[in-house]
Enzyme design. Structure first.
Site, PDB file in Angstrom:
ATOM      1  N   SER A 157       9.402   4.965   6.040  1.00 55.05           N
ATOM      2  CA  SER A 157       8.071   4.558   6.468  1.00 55.05           C
ATOM      3  C   SER A 157       7.217   5.731   6.911  1.00 55.05           C
ATOM      4  O   SER A 157       6.901   6.609   6.138  1.00 55.05           O
ATOM      5  CB  SER A 157       8.183   3.490   7.565  1.00 55.05           C
ATOM      6  OG  SER A 157       6.917   2.947   7.865  1.00 55.05           O
ATOM      7  N   HIS A 158       6.859   5.768   8.191  1.00 54.08           N
ATOM      8  CA  HIS A 158       5.933   6.769   8.734  1.00 54.08           C
ATOM      9  C   HIS A 158       6.651   8.030   9.194  1.00 54.08           C
ATOM     10  O   HIS A 158       6.011   8.952   9.697  1.00 54.08           O
ATOM     11  CB  HIS A 158       5.167   6.166   9.904  1.00 54.08           C
ATOM     12  CG  HIS A 158       6.055   5.631  10.976  1.00 54.08           C
ATOM     13  ND1 HIS A 158       6.848   4.527  10.782  1.00 54.08           N
ATOM     14  CD2 HIS A 158       6.308   6.054  12.233  1.00 54.08           C
ATOM     15  CE1 HIS A 158       7.540   4.285  11.884  1.00 54.08           C
ATOM     16  NE2 HIS A 158       7.245   5.195  12.777  1.00 54.08           N
TER      17      HIS A 158
ATOM     18  N   ASP B 267       0.277   5.195   5.635  1.00 53.91           N
ATOM     19  CA  ASP B 267       1.469   5.975   5.957  1.00 53.91           C
ATOM     20  C   ASP B 267       2.339   6.234   4.740  1.00 53.91           C
ATOM     21  O   ASP B 267       1.930   6.022   3.599  1.00 53.91           O
ATOM     22  CB  ASP B 267       2.264   5.269   7.052  1.00 53.91           C
ATOM     23  CG  ASP B 267       2.963   4.009   6.553  1.00 53.91           C
ATOM     24  OD1 ASP B 267       2.429   3.376   5.623  1.00 53.91           O
ATOM     25  OD2 ASP B 267       4.021   3.651   7.093  1.00 53.91           O
TER      26      ASP B 267
ATOM     27  N   ASP C 232       4.977   4.833   3.236  1.00 54.79           N
ATOM     28  CA  ASP C 232       5.275   3.812   2.233  1.00 54.79           C
ATOM     29  C   ASP C 232       4.146   2.809   2.043  1.00 54.79           C
ATOM     30  O   ASP C 232       4.313   1.811   1.343  1.00 54.79           O
ATOM     31  CB  ASP C 232       6.575   3.086   2.567  1.00 54.79           C
ATOM     32  CG  ASP C 232       6.495   2.273   3.841  1.00 54.79           C
ATOM     33  OD1 ASP C 232       5.706   2.645   4.732  1.00 54.79           O
ATOM     34  OD2 ASP C 232       7.224   1.274   3.972  1.00 54.79           O
TER      35      ASP C 232
ATOM     36  N   ASP D  34       2.512   0.767   4.234  1.00 60.05           N
ATOM     37  CA  ASP D  34       2.420  -0.505   4.956  1.00 60.05           C
ATOM     38  C   ASP D  34       1.637  -0.416   6.266  1.00 60.05           C
ATOM     39  O   ASP D  34       1.352  -1.437   6.876  1.00 60.05           O
ATOM     40  CB  ASP D  34       3.810  -1.110   5.187  1.00 60.05           C
ATOM     41  CG  ASP D  34       4.721  -0.269   6.061  1.00 60.05           C
ATOM     42  OD1 ASP D  34       4.317   0.838   6.464  1.00 60.05           O
ATOM     43  OD2 ASP D  34       5.859  -0.722   6.326  1.00 60.05           O
ATOM     44  N   ARG D  35       1.287   0.781   6.709  1.00 57.29           N
ATOM     45  CA  ARG D  35       0.525   0.922   7.955  1.00 57.29           C
ATOM     46  C   ARG D  35      -0.887   1.405   7.668  1.00 57.29           C
ATOM     47  O   ARG D  35      -1.171   1.935   6.598  1.00 57.29           O
ATOM     48  CB  ARG D  35       1.225   1.890   8.915  1.00 57.29           C
ATOM     49  CG  ARG D  35       2.610   1.426   9.305  1.00 57.29           C
ATOM     50  CD  ARG D  35       3.230   2.328  10.349  1.00 57.29           C
ATOM     51  NE  ARG D  35       4.578   1.881  10.651  1.00 57.29           N
ATOM     52  CZ  ARG D  35       5.136   1.930  11.852  1.00 57.29           C
ATOM     53  NH1 ARG D  35       4.444   2.402  12.873  1.00 57.29           N
ATOM     54  NH2 ARG D  35       6.372   1.512  12.044  1.00 57.29           N
TER      55      ARG D  35
ATOM     56  N   LYS E 274       3.772  -5.807   6.107  1.00 58.08           N
ATOM     57  CA  LYS E 274       2.460  -5.304   6.498  1.00 58.08           C
ATOM     58  C   LYS E 274       1.893  -4.506   5.331  1.00 58.08           C
ATOM     59  O   LYS E 274       2.646  -4.042   4.481  1.00 58.08           O
ATOM     60  CB  LYS E 274       2.542  -4.472   7.769  1.00 58.08           C
ATOM     61  CG  LYS E 274       3.652  -3.441   7.846  1.00 58.08           C
ATOM     62  CD  LYS E 274       3.729  -2.870   9.245  1.00 58.08           C
ATOM     63  CE  LYS E 274       4.892  -1.876   9.407  1.00 58.08           C
ATOM     64  NZ  LYS E 274       6.184  -2.546   9.584  1.00 58.08           N
TER      65      LYS E 274
END
Length: 543
Positions: free
Chosen positions: A113-114, A277, A279, A281-282, A376
């Site tokens: 992710s982030h 981010d 991937d 999703d943010r 998300k």
């Protein structure tokens, strides 16, 4: 081609967190590490014989090699088909959509992710269920139990699959279907939003910058913002995905996306700015001269979602993670819809979305989404903001100010203390729990404590119970603080402290958040003896 059964033994510490298993990249590259965890996933979901799965990742270092290992293991375990993005790339929301649209048996997403990427940084793997969402606790527990007893894994001895060419090839008895990673997601966004209105907004001279942070969202943003919606070329910054994210930290917040924040606060600021981010999703939302907290963004989107075609019928309900500010609760009250408070982790929203009890969901950690997928979705949030701005024809600051005047402003901040000694962090939390009964009625920094509790959650759909989801401190004036240990780091412990204070008076709604929350911040530090436990006087990150 032949199938090899490789003898192995359990590897300690392969317990999935809120978003799968995350470790340093070199750990994943170690002998049997990735293979053990992938086999545990297959075993934990009842095998993959005859099943179809989606596979994709955010393009971070080791993404390409891990994809080839997972493909050969899926073939050896009898999978019928793997659908993967070109180059083994798929944003997390795009993967969720593909799982749902193609009716697959789930998917494996390679991402941390982030978290930063590179040979010295982080990697991650998680399983998403057939509804497109992250595996619930019951599934992750089954996977973890398999990691503790695993004796062997199966892998096909074969050459690498060509993942750069769109089309279908065979890997043993398994079909490998390589698809355009952007195409299906692009169609979904066009169905949800008024692209004509947004095109007219850009045609009017409206300016925007989108920082893809050299992560997976770059190709999606270029295709939709610049090609479909007519934003100026160059609107998308850092749009080429790189294995190390260009040496940056792909977390869309004011610290790691400082260049974008400086741009909107400067004299030549665009009308609107956003970031996503690693991937995809943010999200982070900014306007000229203003940063929008994720909690405020969720509330504004809930109040105005009906302006987008995909939500014109209204919202069925909203849901937020417990540490997220209560701003969206007041929107739900006015709309006459349900508002749910869940533990942190997108998987907790899945049952509510599947049951039709919620339409919009959000977390304070820059995650917002809806029932269009079960993750998300950073770019979705940006497009919903653009749709609202296109209809309202107001600037971000003007829109936010009007929202505060109607609903009140929740001053809100999260302080992250990263890489804290894990034992010290646990001791802090345990001491707060043990002293909780004696704190109500006492004052700290001028604020009287009214209650301290530990958040537990009973899912209203499947009746599952989740305990120990964070400690909450309530103050007499209506302020609140939340403390929890994050499961997204890979070194030590990350202590997150969330603080909020509601201000209903429009004349007092323009303060700096840190200044407005100064008494809450000081009170929390005194209550938990922060410096004594962590040897820190300041957080590593303030958002």
């Amino acid at each position: 081609m032949s199938i090899a059964t490789i003898n192995t033994q359990p590897i300690e510490g392969q317990k999935p967190g809120t978003s799968g298993l995350r470790k340093k990249t070199k750990v994943f590259m170690g002998p049997h590490y990735l293979e053990n965890f992938v086999q545990a996933i297959f075993n934990g979901i009842g095998g993959v014989d005859g099943k179809t799965l989606v596979l994709g990742g955010d393009g971070r270092y080791f993404n390409d090699r891990a994809a080839q290992v997972i493909l050969r293991m899926a073939a050896a375990n009898g999978a019928a088909r793997i659908i993967t993005g070109q180059g083994a790339l798929l944003s997390t929301p795009a993967a969720s959509h593909l799982i749902r649209k193609r009716g697959t048996d789930g998917g494996i997403i390679m991402s941390a992710s982030h978290n930063p990427g590179g040979p010295e940084e982080d990697f991650g793997v998680k399983f998403n269920t057939p509804n497109g969402g992250p595996a619930p606790e019951e599934v992750t527990e089954r996977i973890f139990r398999e990691t503790e007893i695993l004796a062997n894994y199966r892998i096909l001895e074969a050459r690498d699959v060509d993942l750069d060419t769109i089309g279908t090839t065979q890997l043993g008895e398994m079909a490998v279907e390589v698809v355009d990673p952007v195409a299906e997601y692009r169609l979904l966004m066009a169905a949800l939003f008024d692209f004509e209105a947004i095109r007219a907004l850009f045609a009017s001279g409206f300016t925007m910058r989108f920082d893809a942070m050299h992560a997976v969202t770059g190709p999606y943003a270029k295709a939709i913002l610049e090609s479909d919606l007519g934003a100026r070329p160059g609107t998308v910054l850092n749009g080429t995905p790189l294995p190390d994210f260009g040496g940056g930290h792909p977390d869309p917040n004011p610290v790691w996306a400082k260049a974008l924040v400086d741009l909107v606060m400067g004299g030549d600021a665009p009308d609107f700015a956003a970031a996503s981010d690693g991937d995809g999703d943010r999200n982070m939302i900014l306007g000229r001269g203003i940063y929008v907290t994720p909690s405020d963004s969720l509330a504004v989107l809930a109040a105005n979602a009906h302006l987008a075609p995909g939500y014109a019928a209204g919202l069925k309900g909203v849901a937020r993670s417990m540490p997220t500010s209560r701003a969206v609760d007041r929107v739900a009250e006015k709309l006459g819809i349900e508002a749910f408070e869940t533990p942190t982790g997108w998987k907790f929203f899945g049952n509510l979305l599947d049951a039709g009890r919620a339409t919009l969901c959000g977390e304070e950690s820059a995650g917002t989404g809806s029932d269009h997928v079960r993750e998300k979705d950073g770019l979705w949030a940006v497009l919903l903001w653009l749709n609202i701005l296109a209809v309202k024809r107001k600037g971000v600051a003007e829109l936010l100010k009007a929202h505060w005047q109607e609903y009140g402003r929740d001053y809100y901040s999260r302080h992250d203390y990263e890489a804290v000694d894990a034992d010290a962090a646990k001791a802090l939390m345990e001491e707060l729990k043990s002293s909780a009964s004696g704190l109500p009625g006492r004052s700290f920094a001028g604020l009287e404590v009214t209650a301290i509790d530990e958040f537990n959650y009973d899912d209203p759909i499947d009746r599952s119970h989740s305990s120990a989801q964070g400690l909450r401190i309530f103050f007499k004036a209506g302020s609140r603080a939340v403390l929890r240990l994050s499961g997204t780091g890979t070194v030590g412990a990350t202590l997150r402290i969330y603080m909020e204070k509601l201000e209903r008076d429009p004349a007092s709604q323009s303060q700096d958040a840190q200044a407005a929350l100064a008494d809450v911040i000081k009170a929390v530090q005194e209550i938990v003896k922060l410096k004594a436990h962590t040897e820190r006087s300041e957080p590593d990150v303030k958002t």
